[in-house]
Write an enzyme that holds these catalytic residues in place. Structure first.
Site, PDB file in Angstrom:
ATOM      1  N   HIS A 166      -3.265  10.948   0.693  1.00  0.00           N
ATOM      2  CA  HIS A 166      -2.932  10.658   1.795  1.00  0.00           C
ATOM      3  C   HIS A 166      -1.892  11.881   2.020  1.00  0.00           C
ATOM      4  CE1 HIS A 166      -0.934   7.041   4.736  1.00  0.00           C
ATOM      5  NE2 HIS A 166      -1.266   8.238   5.305  1.00  0.00           N
TER       6      HIS A 166
ATOM      7  N   TYR B  72      -4.415   1.518  15.175  1.00  0.00           N
ATOM      8  CA  TYR B  72      -3.615   1.554  16.036  1.00  0.00           C
ATOM      9  C   TYR B  72      -3.563   1.524  18.361  1.00  0.00           C
ATOM     10  CZ  TYR B  72      -1.175   3.445  12.483  1.00  0.00           C
ATOM     11  OH  TYR B  72      -0.117   3.494  10.948  1.00  0.00           O
TER      12      TYR B  72
ATOM     13  N   ARG C 266       0.838  -1.350   0.149  1.00  0.00           N
ATOM     14  CA  ARG C 266      -0.028  -0.190   0.201  1.00  0.00           C
ATOM     15  C   ARG C 266       1.092   1.546   0.175  1.00  0.00           C
ATOM     16  NH1 ARG C 266      -3.269   3.181   5.043  1.00  0.00           N
ATOM     17  NH2 ARG C 266      -3.878   4.642   3.513  1.00  0.00           N
TER      18      ARG C 266
ATOM     19  N   GLU D  41      -8.220   8.024   6.151  1.00  0.00           N
ATOM     20  CA  GLU D  41      -8.073   9.265   8.005  1.00  0.00           C
ATOM     21  C   GLU D  41      -8.541  10.601   7.852  1.00  0.00           C
ATOM     22  OE1 GLU D  41      -4.863   8.564   9.981  1.00  0.00           O
ATOM     23  OE2 GLU D  41      -4.132   6.536  10.224  1.00  0.00           O
TER      24      GLU D  41
ATOM     25  N   ASN E 222      -7.450   1.821   9.851  1.00  0.00           N
ATOM     26  CA  ASN E 222      -6.387   1.845  10.344  1.00  0.00           C
ATOM     27  C   ASN E 222      -5.915   1.554  11.919  1.00  0.00           C
ATOM     28  OD1 ASN E 222      -5.765   2.241   7.689  1.00  0.00           O
ATOM     29  ND2 ASN E 222      -5.231   4.777   8.301  1.00  0.00           N
TER      30      ASN E 222
ATOM     31  N   GLU F  14      -3.682  -0.582   7.917  1.00  0.00           N
ATOM     32  CA  GLU F  14      -2.699   0.311   8.711  1.00  0.00           C
ATOM     33  C   GLU F  14      -2.979  -0.382  10.055  1.00  0.00           C
ATOM     34  OE1 GLU F  14      -2.067   4.785   9.344  1.00  0.00           O
ATOM     35  OE2 GLU F  14      -1.690   5.190   7.514  1.00  0.00           O
TER      36      GLU F  14
END
Ligand code: NAG
Ligand code: NAG
Ligand code: NAG
Ligand code: NAG
Ligand code: NAG
Length: 498
Positions: free
Chosen positions: A152, A338, A107, A197, A336, A405
């Site tokens: 991005h 985290y 990616r 995002e 994504n 991600e």
């Protein structure tokens, strides 16, 4: 300082009282230890963070070029992405790393201003197009599928001039760009991510003054950005389906980032409401059965707006036309993940009036019981990942999810055992979710390389590979986690003995 201490004390207090109701920083192993046969593993990067060559061969400036040049003091180490890992010049080193890892997909993102320096398609830059053709062709020649992010964060300065995501003009500006990408690369690229995002883009750039373009208009600017961004995404999807899909047969999605939330008071309503604000704001218009923003947001923000004496809501409905364009405008959900947060409802109004913070109205704290990364916001909470995937399964019709991600930051040690531990527990979270019927088809580690981590500069290392930043050749060196990930891919399981 004192408020931080109080957070820590609350954290300790909570740890003793509601561990079972929430999570305990680790994760159980459940069901099959194998990822499904056709499950795909990859790694991710983004253009501004790795490419360098910020003005090479005719590239135009993006808002991140301008921002880091004008406000170096706002980047932790005062650096910028001018040269970064030099992937524009040294892609072959990345290719070698990708081959050694054995990934199924890579990616990466396209720098809009590398191929259209002003942002407008009449400013075509052939050298930039050649670069991405070379990247795509070399990946395919080595059996690695390109997964391409169109945007991005690196908005062309020439487009931002007119407002970027705060002007509805962005819809046609982005569509022109997207159409060129499909024409140029769509014969070979079969997985497209429109935008990475939106939460960071809109809250950071248009709500607060955390990121460019520093609009600093929370409660209005952020919602305006979300609205226009959803329209951009929906229109891009429709363009692909109507003009390109028949020939190109690819998939188009979007990558959403979300921190899962646990309630400090074990209140399920709070969890659902908070997730509607943090996640539903974007997911509901695209992935729900009815489309548009979550009803609770339309209602609450509409009411606050009236109380503020406004004629219109700060978050208006998307309306019939746009609701239908945006609803169902994705072949998959890019996720994504985290970390997770603790939330508790606030008795007093929070933040400025108006602001997203005030509309949201939760006290949000990190979970200090869990291991902390180099990034101040990143604590390892794998159970939140599993719970998030199950939430998506239950609320968004078990849509196909590609993890786009997931990763851990440290100071750059090659013997990166904590990163390996993070990957073990978070891969287990994904596996548990799959074993529980979640439609997850791909996992993409962030990141292939240590790179320019936006606000944190080069201080926080997320890479499976280290980059020698003092050498003009920017040599890449595999960390222990690169060998670990290679074994994950080879065995389609989590090597716990590693
Ligand atoms: C949290 O709520 C669930 C169901 O609402 C209940 O089963 C559980 O015991 C509660 N846990 C605590 C620590 O209150
Ligand atoms: C953002 O706006 C607020 C007022 O709403 C102001 O206090 C603050 O200084 C601004 N921040 C920046 C970085 O401009
Ligand atoms: C959560 O908030 C309520 C009321 O706002 C407060 O009484 C309670 O102590 C808080 N709990 C925690 C764990 O912070
Ligand atoms: C997973 O998603 C794909 C694509 O949307 C869909 O065709 C498939 O039916 C889904 N699988 C499950 C188990 O829901
Ligand atoms: C990085 O490159 C510099 C210059 O070529 C070299 O002196 C140094 O030893 C390298 N560092 C590492 C860790 O390989």
């Amino acid at each position: 300082m004192w408020s931080l201490l109080i957070f820590v004390i609350i954290g300790l207090f909570v740890s003793q009282n509601s561990v079972d109701a929430t999570h305990n920083c680790t994760i159980l192993t459940k069901g099959s230890p194998y990822f499904p046969k056709n499950f795909k593993f990859g790694v991710a990067t983004s253009a501004y963070q790795i490419e360098g060559g910020w003005n090479a061969d005719g590239k135009g400036p993006s808002i991140w070029d301008d921002y880091t040049h004008h406000y170096p003091e706002r980047i932790t180490d005062g650096t910028n992405g001018d040269s970064a890992a030099e992937s524009y010049r040294l892609f072959d080193l990345d290719l070698k790393a990708l081959k050694d890892l054995g990934v199924h997909h890579y990616r990466f993102s396209i720098a809009w201003t590398r191929i259209f320096p002003t942002g407008y398609i009449n400013s075509k830059n052939q050298k930039g197009i050649d670069y991405y053709n070379d990247v795509i062709d070399k990946l395919l020649a080595n059996g690695i599928e390109p997964m391409v992010t169109m945007y991005h964060w690196d908005m062309p300065v020439g487009i931002q001039k007119f407002g970027g995501f705060s002007n509805t003009l962005i819809i046609e500006q982005f569509l022109d760009y997207a159409e060129e990408l499909f024409k140029l690369f769509g014969d070979r690229v079969k997985t497209w991510i429109t935008i990475n995002e939106p939460n960071e883009i809109c809250k950071g750039g248009y709500g607060t003054a955390r990121s460019p373009p520093l609009l600093n208009a929370s409660g209005v600017g952020d919602y305006m950005c979300f609205t226009n961004l959803l329209k951009v995404h929906g229109a891009t999807y429709r363009l692909y389906r109507s003009k390109f899909f028949e020939k190109q047969r690819g998939q188009v999605g979007i990558s959403l980032n979300v921190d899962y939330v646990f309630s400090q008071t074990n209140n399920t309503n709070d969890v659902n409401r908070a997730l509607d604000y943090e996640f539903g704001l974007l997911a509901h218009p695209i992935y729900s059965k009815f489309g548009d923003f979550p009803p609770i947001l339309l209602k609450e923000i509409g009411k606050s707006s009236r109380n503020e004496g406004r004629k219109r809501s700060r978050l208006p409905s998307l309306g019939t036309y746009w609701t239908s364009v945006i609803k169902g405008s994705a072949d998959f959900m890019g996720m994504n993940y985290y970390t997770s947060m603790f939330i508790n409802s606030s008795t007093e109004p929070r933040g400025e009036n108006p602001s997203y913070e005030r509309d949201y109205n939760y006290v949000s704290t990190v979970d200090t019981r869990c291991p902390k990364a180099k990034s101040f916001w990143l604590y390892a909470v794998p159970q939140g990942f599993e719970d998030l995937l199950k939430y998506i399964r239950d609320h968004y019709d078990n849509v196909e999810v590609k993890i786009t991600e997931n990763g851990w930051s440290d100071s750059g040690d090659l013997d990166d055992n904590m990163r390996i531990k993070y990957y073990k527990t978070h891969l287990q979270a994904v596996l548990n979710a799959i074993n529980d019927g979640c439609n997850v088809t791909a996992y993409t580690a962030w990141s292939l390389l240590d790179n320019f981590q936006f606000h944190a500069g080069f201080i926080e290392h997320f890479g499976l590979y280290a980059v020698n930043m003092t050498s003009p050749n920017r040599e890449r060196t595999p960390k222990k986690s690169a060998h670990f990930y290679n074994k994950v891919i080879k065995t389609r399981s989590i090597p716990y003995d590693f």
